[in-house]
Design a protein around this motif. Structure first.
Motif, PDB file in Angstrom:
ATOM      1  N   GLY A   1      -0.191   2.322  -3.271  1.00  0.00           N
ATOM      2  CA  GLY A   1      -1.506   2.835  -2.916  1.00  0.00           C
ATOM      3  C   GLY A   1      -2.589   1.834  -3.266  1.00  0.00           C
ATOM      4  O   GLY A   1      -3.704   2.190  -3.609  1.00  0.00           O
ATOM      5  N   LEU A   2      -2.258   0.556  -3.178  1.00  0.00           N
ATOM      6  CA  LEU A   2      -3.167  -0.493  -3.628  1.00  0.00           C
ATOM      7  C   LEU A   2      -3.316  -1.524  -2.516  1.00  0.00           C
ATOM      8  O   LEU A   2      -2.335  -1.872  -1.868  1.00  0.00           O
ATOM      9  CB  LEU A   2      -2.561  -1.147  -4.865  1.00  0.00           C
ATOM     10  N   ILE A   3      -4.546  -1.978  -2.285  1.00  0.00           N
ATOM     11  CA  ILE A   3      -4.734  -3.056  -1.323  1.00  0.00           C
ATOM     12  C   ILE A   3      -4.571  -4.372  -2.057  1.00  0.00           C
ATOM     13  O   ILE A   3      -5.323  -4.666  -2.974  1.00  0.00           O
ATOM     14  CB  ILE A   3      -6.126  -2.991  -0.673  1.00  0.00           C
TER      15      ILE A   3
ATOM     16  N   ALA B   1      -6.100   9.419   4.584  1.00  0.00           N
ATOM     17  CA  ALA B   1      -6.699   8.210   4.002  1.00  0.00           C
ATOM     18  C   ALA B   1      -7.259   8.542   2.632  1.00  0.00           C
ATOM     19  O   ALA B   1      -7.353   7.710   1.753  1.00  0.00           O
ATOM     20  CB  ALA B   1      -7.801   7.697   4.915  1.00  0.00           C
TER      21      ALA B   1
ATOM     22  N   TYR C   1       0.831  -1.199   0.000  1.00  0.00           N
ATOM     23  CA  TYR C   1       0.000   0.000   0.000  1.00  0.00           C
ATOM     24  C   TYR C   1       0.868   1.253   0.000  1.00  0.00           C
ATOM     25  O   TYR C   1       0.603   2.217  -0.715  1.00  0.00           O
ATOM     26  CB  TYR C   1      -0.939   0.008   1.201  1.00  0.00           C
TER      27      TYR C   1
ATOM     28  N   LEU D   1     -12.152   3.154  11.010  1.00  0.00           N
ATOM     29  CA  LEU D   1     -12.487   3.952   9.835  1.00  0.00           C
ATOM     30  C   LEU D   1     -13.372   5.141  10.200  1.00  0.00           C
ATOM     31  O   LEU D   1     -13.281   6.203   9.602  1.00  0.00           O
ATOM     32  CB  LEU D   1     -13.184   3.082   8.779  1.00  0.00           C
TER      33      LEU D   1
ATOM     34  N   PRO E   1      -9.490   7.363  10.595  1.00  0.00           N
ATOM     35  CA  PRO E   1      -9.168   6.617   9.372  1.00  0.00           C
ATOM     36  C   PRO E   1      -7.670   6.558   9.078  1.00  0.00           C
ATOM     37  O   PRO E   1      -7.224   5.672   8.364  1.00  0.00           O
ATOM     38  CB  PRO E   1      -9.923   7.357   8.274  1.00  0.00           C
TER      39      PRO E   1
ATOM     40  N   VAL F   1      -4.727  -1.300   8.958  1.00  0.00           N
ATOM     41  CA  VAL F   1      -5.505  -0.058   9.017  1.00  0.00           C
ATOM     42  C   VAL F   1      -5.467   0.507  10.437  1.00  0.00           C
ATOM     43  O   VAL F   1      -5.348   1.714  10.647  1.00  0.00           O
ATOM     44  CB  VAL F   1      -6.965  -0.306   8.587  1.00  0.00           C
TER      45      VAL F   1
ATOM     46  N   ILE G   1      -2.346   2.537   7.706  1.00  0.00           N
ATOM     47  CA  ILE G   1      -1.861   1.795   6.542  1.00  0.00           C
ATOM     48  C   ILE G   1      -0.772   2.577   5.823  1.00  0.00           C
ATOM     49  O   ILE G   1      -0.822   3.800   5.725  1.00  0.00           O
ATOM     50  CB  ILE G   1      -3.012   1.392   5.599  1.00  0.00           C
TER      51      ILE G   1
ATOM     52  N   PHE H   1      -5.374  -7.193   7.354  1.00  0.00           N
ATOM     53  CA  PHE H   1      -5.625  -5.884   6.752  1.00  0.00           C
ATOM     54  C   PHE H   1      -6.168  -4.926   7.808  1.00  0.00           C
ATOM     55  O   PHE H   1      -5.757  -3.771   7.887  1.00  0.00           O
ATOM     56  CB  PHE H   1      -6.627  -6.011   5.599  1.00  0.00           C
TER      57      PHE H   1
END
Lengths: 307, 260, 366
Positions: free
Chosen positions: A33-35, A304, A29, A291, A295, A238, A242, A234
């Motif tokens: 910037g990708l899960i 985020a 990430y 979240l 977040p 978070v 993250i 995950f």
């Protein structure tokens, strides 16, 4: 009080495994910037490879102390190749595609891996071979066994090693540069594709270790184990923030504790309405709570919501 | 004239914006009068786009006051500012690429129309009437900015210059009081720039105030009524173009580190 | 209106074909296939609901089947003797509300869940939504599985059975009925019921797509920042899309429960969510005809595999090497990857691209 300490011990051991997996999410990430949805399945494949190779080597009469490192090395290599392949096939061609595209391919890859694993290893649970006399110790009324001690210490050592790699080596510097600004890093002569591939491989190697640890801790492995584990790791990433390596470690340990204390006390808390079979829902509520309330996570500074 | 229309359309008082430890805007004050074309220039990284993003609600100012049309708009979301009457274009064009040119402009009408789910499902008289008006206005605007291609062309299949114009049409569809353009002439050839100039003059003549960020200093000089110069996040000059051009600080900033 | 004069006769022909379809299927392939067609329509409704979320608004919902489950259990609880046996004091006779009363409730409840889930996550980046919905889908299943003790709300893994059939004009659809001298078996009756609902869902999707709301959704999908700069309240519109999609899911769930007469947590696994997503992606995100095509293809796939691949493997290898279920999932997973890489717009070219080919003014359709 004994229950309390027991749950702390269990939580820390489980949490250290979450932390290893969470590091894989957070590294990818941070850079892309990708899960990486498929990461949980890499852990599962790691567990399966470790189990199969261990059983095979022990079957050949190899002493456990030789078989374990060999099987670990084999598993790590296998998972690294897998991680590399996933990035090349499912993510790299879509680096400039709309956000939705890599998410969908990631789901596709997860499904494929899960079903391939089911075809190879079947639907049944696989038992982890007993290799060492698993002595138990009592610590403040809590019982802890050798396997758990080894898991916890190894996990901490690996995390320390990763921090050294990221903060003290050329490779680590390149990784941080790409995370900061891909374009600028490229102008400075960093081979972005190489750094991204290595990041995926590094994360997958950690996943391999985590896979071995999970199956050793529970004594079991199953083709469906990656899904929930991935979701929880995950959540840990978070929770910690993250993109932040220290955050992933903290989040992992914390989530392990929350889960194990939650499962230990939920019966009392709800007057017996809910039991420890709800253990798996804690991570989810933690995820929602983070979240909503924060977040960016505990240690995260990054927004985020990136423009 | 009542007091509101005599007051400036947009008033910036001591606006600052920090990113982490970095100060992108420090203590910037300026005002834009109704009906003028206001230019914003400065070397690369001077904070022009940051200022722009504060005005349009994409960033929230770290400190300072920001008034528009007589109201305070501290920390408002972009859609609130769009409703208040600020419309913008983007430096690197951000059209709805897979939608048609017409749909792009129709989406601009969203904020001034109100058909909801019920209206969409029943398609009653009010909804049909509004939908027709939206499409009609959108077609007018496409003609107004001079897009001659079929209106069904996907936005991403338009030429570069047309895409810039389409962004302007889309922004105009929101019935703005202030049209904020982020480097509209970037990448345009001389002919395209010339017709852009005419278009902006027409827009101003229709009563819309224009805020213009531009690298093309020549364009700014002929087009703008007043100009502000930013350097390192600070306003170093403001006034009518001819005066500003002669200020030593401005000359220094441009000779200091820029491509112009 | 969107239906112009030219397409009216075509539509009439299509309607007649669809009305006669169960009889053709029954005669040519057997009654079991009518049932498969019924299921295919349930999937069409589900996929069109997900299409609003994924295709129009560009939000990835990976737990979509949870809303289906909410709708299904909503009708299962109110329309079965389960509550009477679990809580004899509270509900001595069960609730047994009419399907037509429960249906809107199920839709609202599912929509409410959608809002509850979407509100905290929709202001964040899209990938968070994906993972939260993924978790939510699993959580709903865990609750359904475990809420049988100490209070037996869901009857756990055994599920709830003996659910009342749907009644239309006083006639239960689970029995053969005579209408105007035509004998209609239960699967045919449900076929027509589902056909009516599918038509409604298609109509709703179409109307929404070509409206101010639909355009705002697509603007968000294309570029969220530009959309909000144009005055679109992105958060509210995303929430609306999410709730609408969830409502479609709830409606199909209630229909499913009435049709099956039985629900259990097993029907609502992650794999079902993936399957519905696959239908949307395969056919073409945001394109109604494409989504319908994708749903029909994938709803038929398990049957084709069962009737084709199993005998084929038997013939080739003398035994079954890959069971059709895992082959199906492998194909789904592979399809998601391949489609995204090579044909992200889906099997059917999208509406916009097709429209672009003819230079006529579109807005005639307005």
């Amino acid at each position: 009080m004994e229950i309390f300490f027991q749950q702390i011990v269990n939580g820390l051991v489980q949490g250290s495994v979450y932390a290893l997996v969470a590091l894989g999410y957070t590294m990818v990430y941070g850079i892309l910037g990708l899960i990486n949805f498929a990461h949980g399945e890499v852990v599962m494949i790691g567990a399966m490879l470790a189990l199969s190779s261990l059983n095979a080597m022990l079957g050949w009469g190899m002493p456990p102390l030789l078989a374990l490192p060999l099987s670990l090395a084999f598993t790590m290599l296998g998972c690294m190749a897998l991680g590399y392949g996933i990035e090349r096939i499912a993510y790299r061609p879509l680096r400039h595609a709309p956000r939705l595209a890599p998410l969908i391919t990631a789901i596709g890859v997860s499904i494929v891996l899960q079903n391939l694993a089911m075809m190879v290893w079947g639907r049944q649970y696989h038992a982890f071979p007993q290799m060492i006399a698993n002595n138990t110790h009592t610590l403040a009324g809590a019982i802890i066994n050798d396997v758990q001690i080894i898991i916890f210490i190894t996990a901490l050592a690996i995390m320390a090693g990763l921090m050294v790699v990221v903060h003290r080596t050329r490779l680590g510097r390149a990784m941080r540069a790409v995370a900061e600004d891909q374009h600028a890093a490229q102008l400075m002569g960093v081979d972005i594709n190489r750094v991204i591939s290595i990041t995926f491989m590094l994360g997958s190697a950690l996943a391999a270790v985590a896979g071995l640890m999970v199956s050793a801790n529970y004594g079991l492995a199953h083709y469906y184990m990656g899904f929930l584990l991935g979701l929880k790791a995950f959540t840990a990433a978070v929770l910690g923030g993250i993109g932040n390596l220290r955050g992933a470690m903290l989040g992992g340990l914390l989530l392990g504790l929350i889960e194990s204390l939650g499962a230990g006390y939920i019966g009392d808390l709800t007057g017996g309405f809910m039991g420890s079979n709800y253990q798996d829902v804690f991570a989810f509520f933690v995820l929602i709570a983070v979240l909503v309330l924060r977040p960016s996570g505990l240690l995260g500074e990054r927004l985020a919501e990136r423009a | 004239m009542n007091s509101i229309s005599a007051s400036p359309l947009l008033q910036f008082s001591s606006i600052s914006k920090q990113f982490g430890g970095l100060s992108a805007l420090s203590d910037v004050s300026l005002h834009i009068r109704r009906g003028e074309i206001y230019g914003l220039i400065g070397p690369n990284g001077a904070g022009k786009t940051t200022l722009f993003n504060v005005i349009t609600g994409l960033y929230q100012a770290s400190a300072g006051e920001f008034q528009f049309n007589g109201k305070n708009y501290q920390s408002c979301k972009p859609h609130v500012l769009a409703r208040a009457g600020i419309a913008r274009t983007f430096q690197n064009i951000r059209l709805f690429a897979n939608l048609s040119a017409l749909e792009n402009v129709m989406i601009g009408r969203h904020v001034r129309t109100k058909t909801g789910v019920i209206g969409a499902l029943l398609r009653n008289r009010a909804a049909r009437h509004e939908e027709r008006a939206i499409a009609e206005r959108a077609r007018e605007l496409l003609d107004y900015v001079g897009i001659t291609k079929p209106h069904q062309t996907l936005a991403r299949h338009l030429s570069y210059g047309e895409q810039r114009r389409l962004e302007i049409a889309r922004a105009l569809a929101t019935d703005p009081l202030l049209l904020a353009l982020d480097e509209p002439a970037a990448g345009m050839n001389a002919t395209e720039t010339e017709s852009l100039k005419t278009l902006l003059q027409t827009i101003r003549a229709s009563g819309i105030t224009v805020l213009l960020i531009e690298h093309d200093v020549k364009l700014i000089m002929v087009l703008c009524d007043r100009v502000a110069v930013l350097d390192y996040g600070k306003k170093i000059a403001e006034g009518i173009p001819d005066e500003v051009r002669r200020k030593p600080a401005v000359i220094a900033a441009y000779l200091g580190g820029s491509d112009d | 209106m969107t239906i112009n004069q030219k397409s009216k006769p075509l539509l009439a022909v299509l309607a007649i074909v669809l009305l006669l379809l169960p009889f053709f299927i029954d005669a040519l392939l057997g009654r079991g296939w009518v049932r498969i067609a019924d299921f295919a329509m349930l999937y069409i409704m589900l996929a069109l609901g997900l299409n609003i979320v994924v295709g129009y608004a560009g939000l990835l919902d990976l737990g979509y089947i949870a809303f289906f489950a909410v709708g299904a259990y909503c009708y299962a609880l109110t329309g079965s003797p389960h509550l009477a046996s679990a809580f004899p004091l509270l509900f001595p006779h069960g609730i047994h509300l009419s399907f037509w009363v429960v249906l809107p409730l199920a839709a609202l409840l599912a929509g409410g869940f959608g809002v509850l889930l979407g509100a905290p996550t929709l202001r964040l980046r899209g990938d968070y939504l994906a993972i939260v919905t993924l978790g939510f889908g699993e959580i709903i299943r865990i609750f359904l599985n475990n809420l049988n003790a100490p209070l037996n709300l869901t009857n756990g893994p055994q599920g709830i059975s003996r659910i009342d059939p749907v009644n239309v004009a006083g006639a239960p659809l689970n029995a053969t009925q005579q209408i105007l001298g035509v004998t209609l078996p239960s699967v045919h009756l449900y076929f027509y019921l589902f056909l009516a609902f599918t038509a409604l869902v298609v109509f709703t999707s179409r109307r929404l797509e070509k409206s101010r709301i639909g355009r705002a959704w697509m603007a968000i999908r294309e570029d969220e920042i530009a959309a909000s700069a144009m005055g679109i309240n992105t958060r509210n519109l995303k929430l609306l899309a999410f709730a609408m999609g969830a409502m479609f899911g709830g409606v199909s769930g209630a229909l499913f429960a009435g049709f099956q007469g039985f629900v259990s947590p097993e029907s609502f696994s992650l794999m079902e969510s993936v399957m519905v997503l696959c239908m949307v992606v395969l056919g073409g995100m945001g394109n109604i005809a494409g989504v319908i095509l994708g749903s029909v293809l994938l709803a038929l796939l398990p049957e084709v595999l069962r009737h084709g691949v199993v005998p084929l493997q038997q013939a080739l290898f003398g035994k079954m090497i890959i069971d059709p279920e895992s082959l199906r999932m492998l194909l789904f997973g592979g399809a998601l990857v391949v489609m995204m890489l090579y044909r992200p717009a889906g099997l059917l070219p999208s509406r916009v691209r097709r429209r672009e080919l003819d230079t006529d003014e579109v807005a005639e359709t307005v």
